[in-house]
Design an enzyme around this catalytic site. Structure first.
Site, PDB file in Angstrom:
ATOM      1  CB  VAL A   1      -0.979  -0.009   1.204  1.00  0.00           C
ATOM      2  CG1 VAL A   1      -1.781   1.284   1.239  1.00  0.00           C
ATOM      3  CG2 VAL A   1      -1.925  -1.202   1.116  1.00  0.00           C
TER       4      VAL A   1
ATOM      5  NE  ARG B   1       8.505  -5.094   9.857  1.00  0.00           N
ATOM      6  CZ  ARG B   1       7.421  -5.834   9.673  1.00  0.00           C
ATOM      7  NH1 ARG B   1       7.495  -7.136   9.710  1.00  0.00           N
ATOM      8  NH2 ARG B   1       6.252  -5.282   9.425  1.00  0.00           N
TER       9      ARG B   1
ATOM     10  CD  GLU C   1     -13.087   6.532   2.896  1.00  0.00           C
ATOM     11  OE1 GLU C   1     -13.643   7.590   3.175  1.00  0.00           O
ATOM     12  OE2 GLU C   1     -13.690   5.434   2.868  1.00  0.00           O
TER      13      GLU C   1
ATOM     14  CB  VAL D   1     -14.031   0.275   6.070  1.00  0.00           C
ATOM     15  CG1 VAL D   1     -15.269  -0.561   5.754  1.00  0.00           C
ATOM     16  CG2 VAL D   1     -13.821   0.333   7.574  1.00  0.00           C
TER      17      VAL D   1
ATOM     18  N   GLY E   1     -11.341  -0.921   1.135  1.00  0.00           N
ATOM     19  CA  GLY E   1     -10.336  -0.456   0.166  1.00  0.00           C
ATOM     20  C   GLY E   1     -10.684   0.851  -0.507  1.00  0.00           C
TER      21      GLY E   1
ATOM     22  CD  GLU F   1      -4.981  -9.481   5.524  1.00  0.00           C
ATOM     23  OE1 GLU F   1      -3.856  -9.230   5.975  1.00  0.00           O
ATOM     24  OE2 GLU F   1      -5.750  -8.610   5.073  1.00  0.00           O
TER      25      GLU F   1
ATOM     26  CE  LYS G   1     -11.462  -4.837   5.592  1.00  0.00           C
ATOM     27  NZ  LYS G   1     -11.346  -5.787   4.478  1.00  0.00           N
TER      28      LYS G   1
ATOM     29  N   GLY H   1      -6.135  -4.344  -2.428  1.00  0.00           N
ATOM     30  CA  GLY H   1      -5.184  -4.196  -3.537  1.00  0.00           C
ATOM     31  C   GLY H   1      -4.479  -2.859  -3.455  1.00  0.00           C
TER      32      GLY H   1
HETATM   33  N1  HSE Z   1      -7.775  -9.359   3.485  1.00  0.00           N
HETATM   34  C1  HSE Z   1      -8.567  -8.222   3.164  1.00  0.00           C
HETATM   35  C2  HSE Z   1      -9.621  -8.676   2.167  1.00  0.00           C
HETATM   36  C3  HSE Z   1      -7.710  -7.149   2.582  1.00  0.00           C
HETATM   37  O1  HSE Z   1      -9.530  -9.771   1.623  1.00  0.00           O
HETATM   38  O2  HSE Z   1     -10.581  -7.958   1.948  1.00  0.00           O
HETATM   39  C4  HSE Z   1      -8.286  -5.785   2.684  1.00  0.00           C
HETATM   40  O3  HSE Z   1      -8.599  -5.405   3.961  1.00  0.00           O
END
Ligand code: HSE
Length: 443
Positions: A17, A48, A132, A135, A137, A193, A208, A307
């Site tokens: 991101v 990092r 923003e 939640v 994307g 994830e 969310k 994304g």
């Molecule tokens: N893992 C989340 C999804 C990514 O699949 O919607 C975005 O928050």
């Protein structure tokens, strides 16, 4: 804040991101400057591992592995917290606020776990906390709730808030693939994830949902106060049975409020939803949020829920808001307005109990195919006060095993939970019952 012709951005984290935000601000810097009247400088970024190759064109001199140096740098005007995690991100965000910096974040878990503390710290220090991107994307749902639909009281908000689980359910449905096979593909595509439970057990969607509930009703709802279930138990069997009932299965987050009783319900679970509903047609990694307000009626927002580019779009929208209030000198008054807004919303509402939440259910049971079993199942449901709507039985899963699919008329969550517990104890019920809720259309 003294007049400045350029505001400086400091990044915490430069992953997918962060690189997207960097790339798009670099590309559209001049357009943004002409719209905002001030420039944005991609000033510094804490990462990092300094040795990692990054796709965006970030000069090595802008990188540091010391995030403290970003939040404590008097030159930094706006901090973009895109590092994820909760402990370190919380500490750094609090330090940024103490230093009077506005923070933009995509970190829904952090907001959910520490929202009360963070928003308070931001206000105390005269700083904004903008989120923003946390939640759905690229869908501007936070702006929609806070600004575009501000005239409304929200009786119902529901939708698809997790793209990965929507992708898995869509592929199973379209191609008749098994859950495990699609999950493997989703992993290979990098959709899942690192902590898979976030996507597969409904936790990401619940984070969310908690944020949407706060925006709509001014109250933080913890995940313990919600029913949160994921998609791991869904089989092709269920998807096909749902199809026969004119439905699809979607992982839906639901936030509803009864304004007469002042009770709120929030939850995330896979649901059967009629194919006639707009949200049922939202497939693949797309997200959808349906908002019912007493003034505007129903509004449905659909778009890319995750994304690089979609999320960067939301982060940049927050950066632009931050720049506008800082450079117009309206930060303080907009903070006051915001505080008043949430005070008005939080009207002592409480969470509805399982004995108050009503709905219809879908129940799949794997049972012994022998006399009296169906009668026993219906007896258990009847003892719980649950009325059956449809029954569908298929034999032949294995020798002497039948798959029983029942749908019910409306009953309470509590009654259904009791019946499921009794069914689990029934010797002729061979596996854990699969319980899904049936979505009720909102008029
Ligand atoms: N893992 C989340 C999804 C990514 O699949 O919607 C975005 O928050």
């Amino acid at each position: 804040m003294p007049d400045k012709s350029t505001l400086k951005l400091g990044f915490l984290g430069m992953g997918v991101v962060g690189q997207g935000v960097w790339k798009h601000i670099q590309r559209h810097g001049e357009t943004l400057r002409s719209r905002l009247g001030v420039g944005l400088e991609l000033y510094r970024a804490a990462v990092r591992d300094l040795s990692l190759k990054r796709l965006s064109d970030i000069p090595p001199s802008a990188l540091t592995d010391d995030p403290e140096s970003i939040v404590n740098d008097p030159e930094v005007d706006i901090v973009c917290e895109l590092m994820g995690g909760t402990d370190r991100a919380r500490e750094l965000t609090l330090t940024a606020f103490r230093n009077g910096k506005t923070v933009v974040t995509a970190n829904k878990a952090l907001i959910c776990d520490h929202g009360t503390e963070l928003f308070e710290a931001a206000r105390e220090n005269g700083a904004h906390y903008l989120f923003e991107a946390s939640v759905a994307g690229g869908i501007p749902v936070i702006k929609a709730l806070r600004e575009g639909l501000v005239a409304n009281r929200f009786s119902h908000i529901f939708g698809i808030l997790n793209g990965t689980s929507n992708y898995i359910l869509t592929r199973m449905e379209r191609e008749g693939l098994a859950y495990e096979d699609v999950l493997t593909e989703a992993r290979n595509l990098g959709y899942v994830e690192a902590d898979e439970a976030l996507d597969l057990d409904g936790i990401d969607a619940a984070h969310k949902a908690a944020i949407l509930a706060y925006l709509a009703h001014g109250r933080w709802i913890s995940l313990d106060e919600m029913v949160v279930e994921g998609i791991r138990d869904i089989t092709l069997h269920d998807i096909q049975a749902a199809h026969r009932l004119g439905c699809k299965i979607k992982l839906l987050a639901i936030i509803s409020k009864d304004f007469d009783t002042n009770r709120i319900r929030a939850g995330v679970h896979p649901m059967l939803i009629s194919t006639e509903e707009v949200v049922a047609g939202v497939d693949e990694v797309y997200n959808a949020v349906s908002i019912t307000g007493d003034v505007a009626g129903n509004t449905v927002l659909i778009g890319r829920g995750a994304g690089q580019d979609a999320t960067a779009s939301a982060v940049i929208s927050d950066i632009v808001d931050a720049v506008t209030s800082i450079s117009n000198g309206v930060l303080e008054s907009s903070l006051k307005l915001e505080a008043a807004f949430y005070e008005r919303l939080s009207d002592g509402s409480t969470i509805a109990g399982l004995d108050e939440i009503q709905g219809s259910f879908y129940l799949r049971l794997s049972v012994d195919d022998k006399p009296g079993v169906l009668a026993r199942v219906t007896e258990i449901l009847s003892n719980a006060g649950i009325s059956i709507s449809t029954v569908d039985q298929a034999s032949g899963e294995g020798k002497g095993v039948a798959s029983l699919i029942l749908t019910t008329h409306r009953s309470t969550e509590k009654a259904m939970a009791g019946a499921v517990a009794d069914l689990k104890d029934e010797p002729s019920v061979l596996e854990n019952p699969v319980l899904l809720r049936i979505f009720e259309s909102i008029d």
